[in-house]
Write an enzyme that holds these catalytic residues in place. Structure first.
Site, PDB file in Angstrom:
ATOM      1  N   ARG A  21       0.760  -1.172   0.019  1.00 14.84           N
ATOM      2  CA  ARG A  21      -0.083  -0.061  -0.030  1.00 14.84           C
ATOM      3  C   ARG A  21       0.985   1.182   0.048  1.00 14.84           C
ATOM      4  O   ARG A  21       2.265   0.971   0.097  1.00 14.84           O
ATOM      5  CB  ARG A  21      -0.879  -0.037   1.194  1.00 14.84           C
ATOM      6  CG  ARG A  21      -0.644  -0.543   2.422  1.00 14.84           C
ATOM      7  CD  ARG A  21       0.566   0.021   3.129  1.00 14.84           C
ATOM      8  NE  ARG A  21       0.146   1.588   3.259  1.00 14.84           N
ATOM      9  CZ  ARG A  21       0.874   2.282   3.563  1.00 14.84           C
ATOM     10  NH1 ARG A  21       2.518   1.822   3.735  1.00 14.84           N
ATOM     11  NH2 ARG A  21       0.831   3.652   3.677  1.00 14.84           N
ATOM     12  N   GLY A  22       0.229   2.591  -0.070  1.00 15.16           N
ATOM     13  CA  GLY A  22       1.115   3.615  -0.527  1.00 15.16           C
ATOM     14  C   GLY A  22       1.146   3.859  -1.774  1.00 15.16           C
ATOM     15  O   GLY A  22       1.549   2.932  -2.527  1.00 15.16           O
ATOM     16  N   ARG A  71      -7.095  -0.496  -6.990  1.00 12.09           N
ATOM     17  CA  ARG A  71      -7.449   0.591  -6.177  1.00 12.09           C
ATOM     18  C   ARG A  71      -7.783   2.051  -6.743  1.00 12.09           C
ATOM     19  O   ARG A  71      -6.897   2.156  -7.534  1.00 12.09           O
ATOM     20  CB  ARG A  71      -6.274   0.733  -5.055  1.00 12.09           C
ATOM     21  CG  ARG A  71      -6.220  -0.478  -3.803  1.00 12.09           C
ATOM     22  CD  ARG A  71      -5.287  -0.114  -2.836  1.00 12.09           C
ATOM     23  NE  ARG A  71      -6.237   0.885  -1.912  1.00 12.09           N
ATOM     24  CZ  ARG A  71      -5.531   1.502  -0.813  1.00 12.09           C
ATOM     25  NH1 ARG A  71      -4.211   1.112  -0.506  1.00 12.09           N
ATOM     26  NH2 ARG A  71      -6.128   2.159   0.238  1.00 12.09           N
ATOM     27  N   ASP A 111      -2.073  10.728  -2.166  1.00 11.09           N
ATOM     28  CA  ASP A 111      -2.319   9.874  -3.426  1.00 11.09           C
ATOM     29  C   ASP A 111      -2.591  10.328  -4.431  1.00 11.09           C
ATOM     30  O   ASP A 111      -2.620   9.683  -5.350  1.00 11.09           O
ATOM     31  CB  ASP A 111      -3.595   8.923  -2.685  1.00 11.09           C
ATOM     32  CG  ASP A 111      -3.184   7.875  -1.785  1.00 11.09           C
ATOM     33  OD1 ASP A 111      -2.830   8.305  -0.531  1.00 11.09           O
ATOM     34  OD2 ASP A 111      -2.582   6.758  -1.882  1.00 11.09           O
ATOM     35  N   ASN A 164      -5.280  12.289   0.516  1.00 13.44           N
ATOM     36  CA  ASN A 164      -4.424  11.342   1.596  1.00 13.44           C
ATOM     37  C   ASN A 164      -5.393  10.769   2.523  1.00 13.44           C
ATOM     38  O   ASN A 164      -6.644  11.074   2.459  1.00 13.44           O
ATOM     39  CB  ASN A 164      -3.260  12.301   2.243  1.00 13.44           C
ATOM     40  CG  ASN A 164      -2.235  11.400   2.581  1.00 13.44           C
ATOM     41  OD1 ASN A 164      -1.859  10.543   2.222  1.00 13.44           O
ATOM     42  ND2 ASN A 164      -1.838  11.758   3.871  1.00 13.44           N
ATOM     43  N   LYS A 165      -4.714   9.924   3.202  1.00 19.83           N
ATOM     44  CA  LYS A 165      -5.404   8.977   4.048  1.00 19.83           C
ATOM     45  C   LYS A 165      -6.516   9.734   4.783  1.00 19.83           C
ATOM     46  O   LYS A 165      -6.075  10.958   5.458  1.00 19.83           O
ATOM     47  CB  LYS A 165      -4.140   8.216   5.079  1.00 19.83           C
ATOM     48  CG  LYS A 165      -4.703   7.427   6.316  1.00 19.83           C
ATOM     49  CD  LYS A 165      -5.617   6.273   5.707  1.00 19.83           C
ATOM     50  CE  LYS A 165      -5.064   5.511   4.378  1.00 19.83           C
ATOM     51  NZ  LYS A 165      -6.195   4.602   4.023  1.00 19.83           N
TER      52      LYS A 165
HETATM   53  O1  MRU Z   1      -4.568   3.202   2.118  1.00 21.20           O
HETATM   54  P1  MRU Z   1      -3.197   3.243   1.984  1.00 21.20           P
HETATM   55  O2  MRU Z   1      -2.174   2.821   3.129  1.00 21.20           O
HETATM   56  O3  MRU Z   1      -2.417   2.788   0.658  1.00 21.20           O
HETATM   57  O4  MRU Z   1      -2.897   4.979   2.078  1.00 21.20           O
HETATM   58  C1  MRU Z   1      -1.498   5.363   2.022  1.00 21.20           C
HETATM   59  C2  MRU Z   1      -1.627   6.986   2.254  1.00 21.20           C
HETATM   60  O5  MRU Z   1      -2.748   7.499   2.427  1.00 21.20           O
HETATM   61  C3  MRU Z   1      -0.365   7.610   2.178  1.00 21.20           C
HETATM   62  O6  MRU Z   1      -0.117   8.784   2.873  1.00 21.20           O
HETATM   63  C4  MRU Z   1      -0.017   8.102   0.642  1.00 21.20           C
HETATM   64  O7  MRU Z   1      -0.336   6.924  -0.126  1.00 21.20           O
HETATM   65  C5  MRU Z   1       1.538   8.755   0.446  1.00 21.20           C
HETATM   66  S1  MRU Z   1       2.727   7.564   0.579  1.00 21.20           S
HETATM   67  C6  MRU Z   1       3.993   7.786   0.335  1.00 21.20           C
END
Ligand code: MRU
Length: 350
Positions: A53-54, A96, A240, A250-251
């Site tokens: 993820r990320g 995703r 993201d 973002n998250k």
């Molecule tokens: O759901 P995730 O864990 O994939 O979400 C990740 C994030 O929100 C990160 O902050 C984002 O991808 C930046 S990662 C360098």
């Protein structure tokens, strides 16, 4: 090894002779285990299930997924492999919805595919590896740029995991924190635990502890109270998808952090490579926001914690508008107080 490189010891995504290997982020930090993948289908499933993820790490993984898809298609039909791999491309694209790095990487691989003649595997493998190497180089560049915005030593707060695990390596926001720490500009990192998937407490804390960078976890709801005490100079987060107006998805919880930062006079930095910038969308409110299984909220590690009969709403990203962002840092430069004009100028720079 210089002090910055010393804070770069983890690779979440790696190619090993004939297979893709991903560290299983679902079971960190208790267990460090790499899972091996030989087909694009399995890779799409791994992205969906959050083995990896990320945003940038998802992009790198999808690029290697294309290598596996092309290898299978070429083995089945050397004259027709380009058409044959399209269902795999679509499966990867459907894994995703929010992280634009996924689509960016698939489009880059597709453009490359169009020019290939003969066995595609060596050329595609080299291109996927380039995507990962370029991401790491971008992270080092952003680390320096982001750290240059910080002055006297202070505490920083971050959200989710934006480190080596979330990228090709080193990290975006966590890369800035690593670089700034190496320069003596960060005295303490506060990491939101990041409900419900706990990227902060499981992954960010794991990375920082391994690098001997002082980290304290806090419940997401404690961020405003922390800021009110003083001492936190910057909130530093990843993204993201950043749109042409300078909004950043973002998250979930990032938007509340930004509102709280503005109220308390804490500066707010978004760090992401240009592979995260989507200039085709002019307004952050148009970013597709992934909603995941309510079970992620209702249960913890398979054990029900919520009252029986309760439902749950589980959007996993939110969008921070440009007026709450002091600086967007990409490998092409720093955009202060983002506007559409400044975003365009930054994207043209390089
Ligand atoms: O759901 P995730 O864990 O994939 O979400 C990740 C994030 O929100 C990160 O902050 C984002 O991808 C930046 S990662 C360098």
């Amino acid at each position: 090894m210089n002090s910055t490189r010393a804070h770069d010891t983890i690779r979440a995504v790696r190619w090993n002779s004939d297979r893709l290997e991903l560290i299983d982020q679902r079971i960190l930090p208790a267990t460090e285990e790499y899972l091996a993948y030989q087909s694009a289908d399995e890779v799409a499933r791994a992205i969906k299930d959050m083995v990896v993820r990320g945003a940038p790490a998802i992009g790198v993984t999808a690029a290697f997924g294309v290598v596996l898809a092309a290898r299978a298609a070429y083995a089945r039909a050397p004259a027709n492999w380009k058409a044959l791999l399209q269902p795999d491309m679509q499966a990867l694209a459907a894994s995703r919805p929010t992280a634009v790095n996924l689509f960016w990487a698939l489009e880059r691989m597709q453009r490359y595919i169009e020019a290939i003649e003969g066995d595609p595997v060596p050329a595609l493998l080299a291109e996927a590896q380039r995507i990962q190497d370029e991401d790491i180089a971008a992270n080092y560049a952003m680390g320096e740029l982001g750290a240059s915005l910080m002055d006297a030593p202070g505490a920083v707060i971050t959200h989710c995991n934006t480190g080596s695990l979330a990228t090709g390596g080193y990290g975006t926001a966590l890369g800035v924190i690593r670089s700034a720490y190496a320069q003596g500009k960060v005295s303490q990192v506060y990491a939101d635990e990041t409900r419900p998937w706990l990227q902060g407490s499981r992954l960010t804390a794991w990375e920082l502890v391994r690098d001997n960078i002082p980290v304290k976890l806090l419940a997401d709801g404690a961020a405003a109270h922390l800021m009110k005490q003083g001492g936190v100079t910057w909130a530093v987060v990843g993204s993201d998808r950043i749109t042409a107006d300078g909004s950043a998805a973002n998250k979930i919880g990032t938007y509340s952090l930004a509102v709280n930062a503005k109220y308390h006079g804490v500066k707010f930095m978004v760090v992401a490579p240009t592979s995260t910038v989507d200039m085709s969308i002019d307004d952050g409110r148009k970013i597709p926001i992934e909603e995941r299984d309510p079970e992620e909220l209702l249960s913890v590690q398979g054990k029900r914690i919520a009252a029986q009969g309760a439902g749950a709403w589980n959007p996993v990203f939110d969008v921070t508008p440009p007026e709450l962002i002091d600086a967007i840092v990409t490998e092409r430069g720093i955009v202060r107080n983002p506007t559409p004009e400044k975003m365009l100028a930054m994207m043209k720079n390089g």
